[in-house]
Design an enzyme around this catalytic site. Sequence first.
Site, PDB file in Angstrom:
ATOM      1  N   GLY A 161     -18.184   7.886  -2.445  1.00  0.00           N
ATOM      2  CA  GLY A 161     -17.098   7.923  -3.440  1.00  0.00           C
ATOM      3  C   GLY A 161     -17.332   6.852  -4.484  1.00  0.00           C
ATOM      4  N   ASN A 162     -16.250   6.472  -5.137  1.00  0.00           N
ATOM      5  CA  ASN A 162     -16.321   5.513  -6.238  1.00  0.00           C
ATOM      6  C   ASN A 162     -16.960   4.182  -5.813  1.00  0.00           C
ATOM      7  OD1 ASN A 162     -15.543   4.753  -8.977  1.00  0.00           O
ATOM      8  ND2 ASN A 162     -14.163   3.331  -7.954  1.00  0.00           N
ATOM      9  N   LYS A 219       0.854  -1.194   0.000  1.00  0.00           N
ATOM     10  CA  LYS A 219       0.000   0.000   0.000  1.00  0.00           C
ATOM     11  C   LYS A 219       0.879   1.229   0.000  1.00  0.00           C
ATOM     12  CE  LYS A 219      -4.560   0.574   0.415  1.00  0.00           C
ATOM     13  NZ  LYS A 219      -5.528  -0.410  -0.082  1.00  0.00           N
ATOM     14  N   GLY A 264     -20.305   6.908   3.037  1.00  0.00           N
ATOM     15  CA  GLY A 264     -19.406   7.283   1.940  1.00  0.00           C
ATOM     16  C   GLY A 264     -20.215   7.451   0.667  1.00  0.00           C
TER      17      GLY A 264
HETATM   18  N1  GLU Z   1      -7.143   0.136  -3.599  1.00  0.00           N
HETATM   19  C1  GLU Z   1      -8.002  -0.961  -3.882  1.00  0.00           C
HETATM   20  C2  GLU Z   1      -8.059  -1.937  -2.706  1.00  0.00           C
HETATM   21  O1  GLU Z   1      -7.816  -1.585  -1.582  1.00  0.00           O
HETATM   22  C3  GLU Z   1      -7.597  -1.635  -5.161  1.00  0.00           C
HETATM   23  C4  GLU Z   1      -6.193  -2.161  -5.146  1.00  0.00           C
HETATM   24  C5  GLU Z   1      -5.739  -2.566  -6.515  1.00  0.00           C
HETATM   25  O2  GLU Z   1      -6.448  -2.310  -7.460  1.00  0.00           O
HETATM   26  O3  GLU Z   1      -4.663  -3.123  -6.601  1.00  0.00           O
HETATM   27  O4  GLU Z   1      -8.423  -3.060  -2.867  1.00  0.00           O
END
Ligand code: GLU
Length: 428
Positions: free
Chosen positions: A221-222, A107, A219
Site C-alpha cells: 500500500g501507500n 483513532k 504489504g
Molecule cells: N494513520 C497514520 C498513523 O497511524 C497517520 C496519522 C495522522 O496522520 O494523523 O500514524
Amino acid sequence: MPHSSFNPYETAQKQFDNIADKLDLDAPTRNLLRDSMREFNFAIPVKMDDGSTKIFRGFRVQHNDARGPFNGGIRFHPQETIDTVRAQAMWMTWKCAVVDLPLGGGKGGVICDPHDLTTGEQERLCRGWVRQISKNIGPLSDIPAPDVMTNAQHMLWMLDEYETIQGNKYPGFITGKPVGMGGSLGRKEATGYGVVFTLREALKELGIRCEDTTASFQGFGNVAQYAIDLYHQLGGKTVCVSCWDQNDQVAYSYTRKDGIDLAELQGITSRFGCIDRAKATELGYQLQPGDAWIEQPVDILVPSALENQVNADTVQSIKPSVKILAEGANGPTSPQADKFLKKMGVFVIPDFIANAGGVICSYFEQVQCNINYFWERDEVLGKLDQKMTSAFIAVSELAKKKKLSTRDAAYVIAISRVAQACKDRSWI
Ligand code: GLU
C-alpha cells in the site's frame, strides 16, 4: 490478517504495563493511561446504489489529549473491531509523544471493505461517519487522518461534510487532504519515506551500507510503495513484497531474486495495494500464498500491513541473515515475537518511531492550514527527516544508556512525556 483470537488491545496494554512498572508509575496515572478517555461506537446508515440501505458500524476512540488535540487516522477494514481501534488510539498517543508533537492520540474506523463499495457508496459512507461524530471532533479537539484503505479523496469528502454542518471553512479539521485542497506536499510519501529515514539511521548505527542490503516488505500500500521508492534511491534492493488478495482472501508474496521493479509492480496494482497475480506471473515474479515474505534470506524485514504479523508462529521462520526489522505497520509484532527477536539479535525499529512520518506530516499540514501558507515539498521532507532523525537518536541513546530494547526506550520517552503532561495539568 489478524488471528481471530488475537486482541491488539491486550498487546497494547501489556506493552504499557511493562513500561509503567519500569517507570514505577502511580496507580491513577496507570489507570488513566491504560484505557481510552472517550469512545464512540455508532451506526452509519448508507444508501447503496441499488436503492437499499446498509448499516455500517463506525468508531472513534480518543485515548489521551494531555499534550494536545486527539489526532489519528480512520481505517476502513472488514476485520475492524472496537479493540483494534482502541489499541491504535493508544499507539497514536505514544507516537505523537515520542516524536514530540503537541498532539494526543485517537483513532477511527469503519467495519467495511471499500473494494466492495462504489465511489458513490464510499462518499456517502465518509459523509455518514462525519455526521455521526461531528459534535465530538474538530480542528481544536480531535483531528482525523487517512489510514488503512482510506485516502485523500475520503478525507476531502469528510472535510466537505464537516464544513457543510458547521457553515464555515475549517481546513485544519482533517489531514491527508489532496494537494491544492489544503493538503501538504510530501504527505503521501511521508510515512514510507519516514520508515526509510529511520532505517538509514539504524544501518548507520550498525555500520552497514544500504547499497549492500536486501529487503522484504509485507504489504504494497501507500507505506510500502514509498518506503521501497526511497530505499531503492539509497541503493537497497527489494526482493519480495506481499499483498492481500481480495478474491482468494489470502495474502500472496511476490518474489524476484534479482530485485523487484517498483514502477512495473505499481503499474499492475489496484489503488488498495492489490497486485494483479496473472500479470505478475507473466513478468517473472514467483507467487506464494501465505507468509513467504517473512521467510526471505534478506537483511531487512519491513512489515507494512496490519497488526500481529510477526507473531509466535511466524517469527520462527525469520532467517539468521535478518539484521533489522523496521515496523512500517502499527503493532505488527507480538510481545512473544519481540522476545524471540531479542534473542536473535535483530535490531527493531519500533512502529511508533518508524512510521511516525505520516503523523508528523499531518502536523505540518495542520500548521500550514492554520497560517494559510504552504511550504515546498523539499522543505516539508527536510523538516520531516530532521524530526524523525532526532527522535531516533534520542531513542537509541536511551536504549544504550539504560540497556533497554529500542521498543522499551521509545515507550519510556513517550509514556514519561504523557504522564508528565497529565501531572502538569493537575489531572493526577
Ligand atoms: N494513520 C497514520 C498513523 O497511524 C497517520 C496519522 C495522522 O496522520 O494523523 O500514524
